[in-house]
Scaffold this motif. Sequence first.
Motif, PDB file in Angstrom:
ATOM      1  N   GLY A  34     -12.427 -31.051  13.076  1.00 49.22           N
ATOM      2  CA  GLY A  34     -13.669 -31.261  12.212  1.00 49.22           C
ATOM      3  C   GLY A  34     -12.913 -31.899  10.883  1.00 49.22           C
ATOM      4  O   GLY A  34     -13.414 -32.787  10.294  1.00 49.22           O
ATOM      5  N   VAL A  35     -11.561 -31.853  10.749  1.00 48.46           N
ATOM      6  CA  VAL A  35     -10.861 -32.572   9.502  1.00 48.46           C
ATOM      7  C   VAL A  35     -10.850 -33.893  10.082  1.00 48.46           C
ATOM      8  O   VAL A  35     -10.931 -34.677   9.242  1.00 48.46           O
ATOM      9  N   GLU A  88     -12.863 -29.035  -4.702  1.00 50.23           N
ATOM     10  CA  GLU A  88     -13.291 -27.635  -5.284  1.00 50.23           C
ATOM     11  C   GLU A  88     -12.139 -26.394  -5.464  1.00 50.23           C
ATOM     12  O   GLU A  88     -12.248 -25.623  -6.228  1.00 50.23           O
ATOM     13  N   GLY A  93     -14.309 -36.791   4.652  1.00 46.82           N
ATOM     14  CA  GLY A  93     -15.111 -36.658   3.152  1.00 46.82           C
ATOM     15  C   GLY A  93     -15.174 -35.326   2.953  1.00 46.82           C
ATOM     16  O   GLY A  93     -14.792 -35.066   1.920  1.00 46.82           O
ATOM     17  N   ASP A  94     -15.668 -34.332   3.976  1.00 46.74           N
ATOM     18  CA  ASP A  94     -16.004 -32.947   3.571  1.00 46.74           C
ATOM     19  C   ASP A  94     -14.761 -32.185   3.186  1.00 46.74           C
ATOM     20  O   ASP A  94     -14.675 -31.437   2.488  1.00 46.74           O
ATOM     21  N   THR A  95     -13.688 -32.763   3.927  1.00 47.91           N
ATOM     22  CA  THR A  95     -12.253 -32.026   3.713  1.00 47.91           C
ATOM     23  C   THR A  95     -11.808 -32.525   2.286  1.00 47.91           C
ATOM     24  O   THR A  95     -11.339 -31.606   1.764  1.00 47.91           O
ATOM     25  N   ARG A 132     -13.457 -33.270  -0.260  1.00 43.73           N
ATOM     26  CA  ARG A 132     -14.369 -32.442  -1.370  1.00 43.73           C
ATOM     27  C   ARG A 132     -13.869 -30.908  -1.331  1.00 43.73           C
ATOM     28  O   ARG A 132     -13.993 -30.358  -2.448  1.00 43.73           O
ATOM     29  N   SER A 133     -13.818 -30.333  -0.315  1.00 46.27           N
ATOM     30  CA  SER A 133     -13.327 -28.850  -0.141  1.00 46.27           C
ATOM     31  C   SER A 133     -11.942 -28.835  -0.763  1.00 46.27           C
ATOM     32  O   SER A 133     -11.721 -27.847  -1.704  1.00 46.27           O
ATOM     33  N   ARG A 178     -14.545 -35.449   9.906  1.00 46.69           N
ATOM     34  CA  ARG A 178     -15.112 -35.556   8.864  1.00 46.69           C
ATOM     35  C   ARG A 178     -14.151 -35.341   7.550  1.00 46.69           C
ATOM     36  O   ARG A 178     -14.023 -34.294   6.966  1.00 46.69           O
ATOM     37  N   GLU A 229     -11.538 -26.709  13.942  1.00 40.79           N
ATOM     38  CA  GLU A 229     -11.148 -26.846  12.641  1.00 40.79           C
ATOM     39  C   GLU A 229     -10.357 -28.350  12.422  1.00 40.79           C
ATOM     40  O   GLU A 229     -10.532 -29.165  11.725  1.00 40.79           O
TER      41      GLU A 229
END
Length: 546
Positions: free
Chosen positions: A36-37, A50, A42-44, A46-47, A40, A33
Motif C-alpha cells: 500500500g505504501v 496528520e 500520496g496517502d502515506t 497525508r497520513s 499509494r 501495508e
Amino acid sequence: MASGLVRYGLLSNRIALIRLRLPTVQRRHFIGEILGVITRPGDTLRSLAESRKLLEEARQELQETRERAQLRPTHTFSPLPNFFPRHAELEALERALAEIPAFTILFGASSVGKTALLRQVLSKSDKYHVLHFDLRIAGFADLKSLYFSLASQMEEYFGKLKDLDGWGKEWEKEAWAFKHDRLGVERRLEKEGEKVETSDIARVMEIFQSSLLRYWNFKPEVESKSKDKAEHDPAGPHPHKGPESREADVTNKKIPVFFLDEAHKLPALIQSPEAMKILLDSMLVLTKQDRLCHVIHATSDSFYQTWLRQLNVMQHCKIISVGDCTRSETRIFFENRLPLDVPEHLQAGLDFDKLYDAFGGKLAHWGDYLDDYVNAGGNLTIEQSSHFVQAHALLNLQLVHSVNPSNKEDDKVQNFQIYSAVTQHGSPSSNTTSLASNGDDSQIGTFTADHLLTVMRRLVGSDAEKEGGKRPRSIPYFPLCREFGVQAVDAMVRGRLLELRWTRTVSEEKDEDENLSIAVGPRLVPTTPILGYAMRTVLKEWEKQS
C-alpha cells in the motif's frame, strides 16, 4: 538502474526474512501495508502530515498545561497598592473572621473601601481561601455563568489540597466531583440546548457542603507533634470550635470564605426566584447550621437587608457597617500625601479644616481634589471641584423635578431619575421598600421639594443651628417616616440624596458628633460629605430666590 536493482534486492531479502519470522496471517497483513505504501505514496504522506500535526497539538497542550500549573490561583487576593490602614475596621473584620463561621453583611456607601478592607484582611495571612464573586464584572450575568463560576472555583479549591503535605491524592477525587458535574451540564447544554436549572445550583452547593464536611473532619498526616495533638481530640478539627483550638489541631487548613461583592446586584442577575432561594438557603446551611465556611455579602444598597429579611435570611446574619475615615485618620492621610503629591509652592493654599468640612473622611474625594488642584496650578476652589459640581447639580435637579405641582387635579410628583445600579429592575431598591413599609411596594415613592428642603435644613441649615450650635450629621429614620411617609423618605434614599444606616459604623467619621452615641435605630445621613456641603449652598440659593 543498478542502484535500483540493489534496493529492490534488499527489500526482497527483508520481506523474505519477515515471512520466516511472522505467522502467516501477520505476514500477509504486513506485506499488504508495504504494498500500500509503494502503490499509494500520496496517502502515506497525508497520513504522516496528520500524525505530525496531532503530535504538535499534543506538545502544545502539554506546554499550556505546564504554564497553567505555574499561574497564581485566581482566588488569591492581593493587597491594594498604597492602602491606607484603618485599624478599627481591620480589627472588626479580623474579629468576625476569627469567630465561628457566620453569614455577615458588610454595609457601606460606594467608594468607602469595603473591598479594599476585605482584601487587606484576607490577603495578609495564609489562613483563608476566598471564593470571590464580583458582581460588577460582566462575566457573571445569569444563572448559567453563576453555575460555572461556582463549579470552577470549587473544583480549583479542592484540587489544590492534594498538593499539600499529608493530604494525599484522594483529595483530587473531591475536585473530580465538581469537574464531572460541570462537564455533564456542558454536554447536556450542547446536545439538548437546555438551560441551567435550579437543580444544578442545588446539586453543586450540596457537593460543596459534603466536601467541606470531609475537609474539616480530615486529619492530615503531618509531623508527629501535630498528630499527637490531633489524637487528643477525637472530634478532630472543625469550625464549630474556636480558632485557637482549631489552629492547634492542624497547621495547613485554610478557612473558606464565600465572598459576594456588590451583592445587591444578585437578584437583578439571577432572575429565577427558586435559584436565588436555593443559593441563599445553602449559604445559611454552610454558616448557621454546619459552620463550615464564612459567607460575606458586601453591599452599598441600604435596602438589601430588607430584601434578605423578606427571604427569611436576614435574621440569621450579622451586620458590620463601614463609614468614612475619622478626622484624625483623614489628617494622617492628608499629611502623608501632601508632600508626595503636591509641589511645595502649592501646599500653602490647602487648609485641612476647610477641606475636611467639605470632603469629610471620603479619601477617594480627597485624592481626586488634590490631583485636580495640582493640575490647575493651585487655582481650584472647593466649589470648582468636580465632586461639588456634581453634588450641586444633583440637588438642584431633584428640587426642580420635585416642586409641588401647580395643577391641583394632578398632584403626582415626578422626581428626577438617575441611573444607579441599586435602582434597576430586580434589585432590592427597585422591588423592595423599607422595613417601615411592611413590604408594601405597591406605590412608587416620591417626595416633594418641601420634603427635601426640610431635610436639608435639619442637616445643615437653620434648624441645625438651633441645637446648641452643633450641626447634627444624621436624622432618625423612623420618626421622619412617620412625618413624611415611608414612600417619600425611601425615595430620597433611592435618589442617592440620603444614605440609610441601620447600625452604627465601626468608627464614626466626625469625632465631635455626640448624637450617635445615644441614637437608637437607623439613621439618615447625606450620601457623601460633599453632598452635605453642597446642601448649604443650595439652601442659601433657594432661600434667597424665595
